[in-house]
Design an enzyme around this catalytic site. Structure first.
Site, PDB file in Angstrom:
ATOM      1  CG  ASP A  10      -1.824  -1.189   1.321  1.00  0.00           C
ATOM      2  OD1 ASP A  10      -2.076  -1.819   0.276  1.00  0.00           O
ATOM      3  OD2 ASP A  10      -2.272  -1.521   2.431  1.00  0.00           O
TER       4      ASP A  10
ATOM      5  CD  GLN B 243      -3.878  -5.134  -6.599  1.00  0.00           C
ATOM      6  OE1 GLN B 243      -3.716  -3.935  -6.426  1.00  0.00           O
ATOM      7  NE2 GLN B 243      -5.007  -5.736  -6.275  1.00  0.00           N
TER       8      GLN B 243
HETATM    9  O1  F6P Z   1      -2.372  -4.051   3.353  1.00  0.00           O
HETATM   10  C1  F6P Z   1      -2.198  -4.838   2.244  1.00  0.00           C
HETATM   11  C2  F6P Z   1      -3.519  -5.275   1.674  1.00  0.00           C
HETATM   12  O2  F6P Z   1      -3.263  -6.043   0.525  1.00  0.00           O
HETATM   13  C3  F6P Z   1      -4.514  -4.157   1.373  1.00  0.00           C
HETATM   14  O3  F6P Z   1      -4.205  -3.471   0.187  1.00  0.00           O
HETATM   15  C4  F6P Z   1      -5.806  -4.918   1.359  1.00  0.00           C
HETATM   16  O4  F6P Z   1      -6.904  -4.095   1.668  1.00  0.00           O
HETATM   17  C5  F6P Z   1      -5.605  -5.947   2.426  1.00  0.00           C
HETATM   18  O5  F6P Z   1      -4.210  -6.098   2.591  1.00  0.00           O
HETATM   19  C6  F6P Z   1      -6.220  -7.290   2.101  1.00  0.00           C
HETATM   20  O6  F6P Z   1      -6.067  -8.104   3.205  1.00  0.00           O
HETATM   21  P1  F6P Z   1      -6.329  -9.674   3.224  1.00  0.00           P
HETATM   22  O7  F6P Z   1      -5.124 -10.334   2.619  1.00  0.00           O
HETATM   23  O8  F6P Z   1      -6.487  -9.981   4.658  1.00  0.00           O
HETATM   24  O9  F6P Z   1      -7.537  -9.945   2.388  1.00  0.00           O
END
Ligand code: F6P
Length: 348
Positions: free
Chosen positions: A129, A280
């Site tokens: 991020d 990503q």
């Molecule tokens: O903080 C990194 C991130 O990929 C964010 O961009 C996203 O909102 C979140 O983590 C997703 O989290 P998880 O892997 O718990 O779905």
């Protein structure tokens, strides 16, 4: 005297974590110290799950995505006696110091433990991020931007062939760094981010303007944290779940589909959605992230050796420096107006 250095990776994984683990371990071993990997982020310290890291464990790690140590979103401050268990397991393992590799949440815990208990920890800033203050860039971000840019490039050719609007939803939580950077790099026609929310009506006007100029396709990049914003003043956050995790975050996602529906209804242009999601975060890091992660890892090991705890390795211009963990975690680094203006120059 030989010391035992712990290493943990917490929060969402990101490309480059293994390169940091390799660099911290390599430098520490070279200086005669032992290195112990903590499994699954703070959970490993709460539950006492460790594994030794030696030359064999760190071999071949540079191109490898994810984290060989595993990760979690466990917050010791939200677990029964969590902090006491962290401190007790740390002592039981005869650890001398800890390198915590993480984002806002993981490093927030590190900062609090240092502040409240003099816990001997140094931080390394990771997150796709790029929203951590006190460092110009976090590693993992460049890889995520590269993946999104490639996706936008690919979507261009199919959008063009079908005369469609393509909405691409990218991650970034409450900041629009990934959207702005990949949108600029990929030549997006509209970019919507949480920090400078243009309205749905404005986005549609830009698309219409572009089509009036003879272009019959458009690429719209939307950050998952963008709130649907209307001229009426109404604003609405789109989430997958309203329940929060141990750090108080809701699970974002779904804005792409809502925005696409609005665009199609308001402009009449056929609109499709691509949600890039965890793609990503997966796979091999870019050379830039490998190098940044390596430099951060060496710096963290040096901070440990110099016993400069409560600090975080950071990038300042081209130099690796150290900053106070408290400064890095006290506020989010949001996209400044100038960056959004650069993107905006190509809207419509
Ligand atoms: O903080 C990194 C991130 O990929 C964010 O961009 C996203 O909102 C979140 O983590 C997703 O989290 P998880 O892997 O718990 O779905």
């Amino acid at each position: 005297m030989s010391k035992r250095v712990g290493v943990l990776t917490g929060g969402g994984d990101c490309p480059g974590l293994n390169a940091v683990i390799r660099a911290v371990t390599r430098r520490s071993l070279d200086r005669g110290h032992e290195v112990l990997g903590v499994r699954s982020g703070w959970r490993g310290l709460v539950e006492g799950i460790f594994e030794p890291l030696g030359p064999r464990e760190i071999s071949g790690l540079l191109p490898r995505g994810g984290t060989i140590l595993g990760t979690s979103r466990t917050n010791p401050y939200r677990v029964e006696a969590g902090v006491d268990r962290v401190l007790a397991n740390f002592e039981a393992e005869r650890l001398d110091s800890l390198v915590a590799i993480g984002g806002e949440d993981t490093l927030g815990v590190a900062a609090a433990l240092h502040r409240e208990h003099g816990f001997p920890v140094v931080g390394v800033p990771k997150t796709i991020d790029n929203d951590l203050s006190a460092t110009d860039y976090t590693f993992g971000f460049d890889t995520a931007v590269w993946i999104c840019t490639e996706a936008i490039d690919r979507l261009h050719t199919t959008a063009e062939s079908h005369n469609r609007v393509m909405v691409v939803e990218v991650m970034g939580r409450h900041t629009g760094w990934i959207a702005v950077m990949s949108g600029i790099a990929g030549g997006a026609d509209v970019i919507l981010i949480p920090e400078q929310p243009i309205t749905v009506e404005q986005a549609c006007t830009e698309i219409q303007r572009r089509h009036n100029r003879g272009k019959d396709f458009s690429i719209v990049v939307v950050s998952e944290g963008y709130e649907l914003t209307y001229e009426s003043g109404e604003r609405r956050q789109v989430t997958q779940e309203t329940a929060t995790d141990e750090f108080g975050h809701v699970r974002l996602g779904g804005i792409g589909h809502e925005l696409a529906r609005e665009i199609e209804e308001r402009t009449g242009f056929e609109t499709r959605v691509t949600v890039l999601g965890h793609v990503q975060r997966g796979g091999t890091p870019t050379p830039r992230d490998r190098v940044l992660a390596t430099r951060y890892g060496l710096k963290a090991a040096e901070l440990v050796i110099a016993r400069r705890f409560g600090q975080m390795a950071a990038l300042n211009g081209d130099a690796i420096v150290d900053v106070a963990l408290d400064d890095a975690t006290s506020e989010l680094k949001t996209v400044p107006r100038e960056w959004y203006d650069t993107a905006r120059a190509f809207f419509g």
